[in-house]
Design a protein around this motif. Structure first.
Motif: not given
Length: 310
Positions: A144-154
């Motif tokens: 889940g943390e890996f999947v959310r990397i793009p959103g976290r960067m934004l």
């Protein structure tokens, strides 16, 4: 509306244990939420997406200084030094923004409820929602943390530029307040610093609004909110229209800087209000129209003659 409904339901609970269960149940994600989280982050995985976000936010911050300078020249409500105060706020905001952006990257929690990623559930992909424990559950959390990397960067980028926008407007409002009070020299500097460190509610709210406006995450008007409500009420329409707030805000931002801006009700209201609101509205219109005219001229001059070989 969702926030209001949740607050009402919580107010009707007396037992702290009930409140805890309510909050936990409210944060539960369905399979659809998990799939949507994976899909929306996949859309944001391209480096070009983040580059465009950074450049557009940097452009709006820079343009705001030019518009403030123009506004100070066409009216009497905005002092000439306010644009310079914005530049000082930009530097301070960038310093704060680096810390905030890093914090968002570490925690994955956005700094503002109004953000570019329009999801109903955060951290949908988790062992708690999938009801998996042990090593398999830990693997799901890592996934889940890996999947959310793009959103976290934004979200981290938005945190940086919101900090910049907040500080820019905070410094500008402080300078304007000092100017209106007729202070000069050391007294003016001390008064401005006092406002910046402990801003009154009206100045703080103006700075928050500016930070959201410059990052295209400000609250939608009646028309935009209606579009968003329709999108959310139609099953799976989110897949067709994943983003509403940001595109509409970008269109409104651009429209306010064209000669057609006078057709906008909000722009007409700002001009009718007079004072700083009028000067800023005209500053946006004049600056934006000038940039459009120069861009059009450059584009046309770069075109080969119509009768030349292609």
């Amino acid at each position: 509306e969702i926030t209001k409904d949740m607050a009402k339901m919580i107010s009707e609970l007396d037992d702290p244990a009930q409140i805890g269960r309510f909050v936990k149940d409210a944060n539960k994600a369905t399979t659809k939420d998990m799939l949507y989280e994976v899909w929306i982050n996949g859309l944001l995985s391209s480096p070009a997406t983040h580059m465009v976000n950074v450049l557009s936010n940097a452009f709006t911050a820079s343009l705001a200084v030019g518009e403030r300078k123009v506004a100070s020249l066409i009216g009497n409500s905005i002092p000439e030094g306010e644009a310079t105060a914005q530049l000082k706020g930009m530097v301070d905001g960038a310093r704060d923004g680096l810390r905030l952006g890093w914090k968002v990257m570490q925690t994955g929690e956005p700094m503002d409820v109004l953000e570019k990623i329009e999801v109903t559930k955060h951290r949908a992909v988790s062992q708690e929602n999938l009801k998996i424990s042990g090593n398999a559950g830990r693997f799901v959390d890592y996934l889940g943390e890996f999947v959310r990397i793009p959103g976290r960067m934004l979200a981290a980028g938005d945190a940086f530029f919101k900090s910049v926008g907040y500080r820019m407007e905070l410094h500008a409002q402080a300078y304007r307040q000092v100017f209106q009070e007729g202070l000069t020299g050391d007294e003016a500097a001390k008064r401005a610093l006092s406002i910046i460190n402990n801003p009154p509610e009206n100045i703080k709210l103006a700075a928050v609004d500016a930070s959201r406006y410059q990052t295209f995450t400000n609250q939608l008007g009646v028309g935009g909110a209606a579009v968003q409500k329709i999108r959310d009420s139609v099953p799976y329409f989110r897949v067709i229209v994943p983003f509403v707030r940001t595109p509409i805000n970008i269109m409104n931002y651009a429209f306010e800087r064209t000669p057609l801006a006078l057709a906008s009700k909000s722009v007409r209201e700002d001009i009718a209000a007079g004072g700083a609101r009028k000067d800023l509205a005209l500053g946006k219109l004049i600056t934006g129209s000038t940039v459009m005219a120069i861009s059009a001229d450059l584009a046309l001059n770069d075109q080969p003659p119509l009768d030349s070989p292609r």
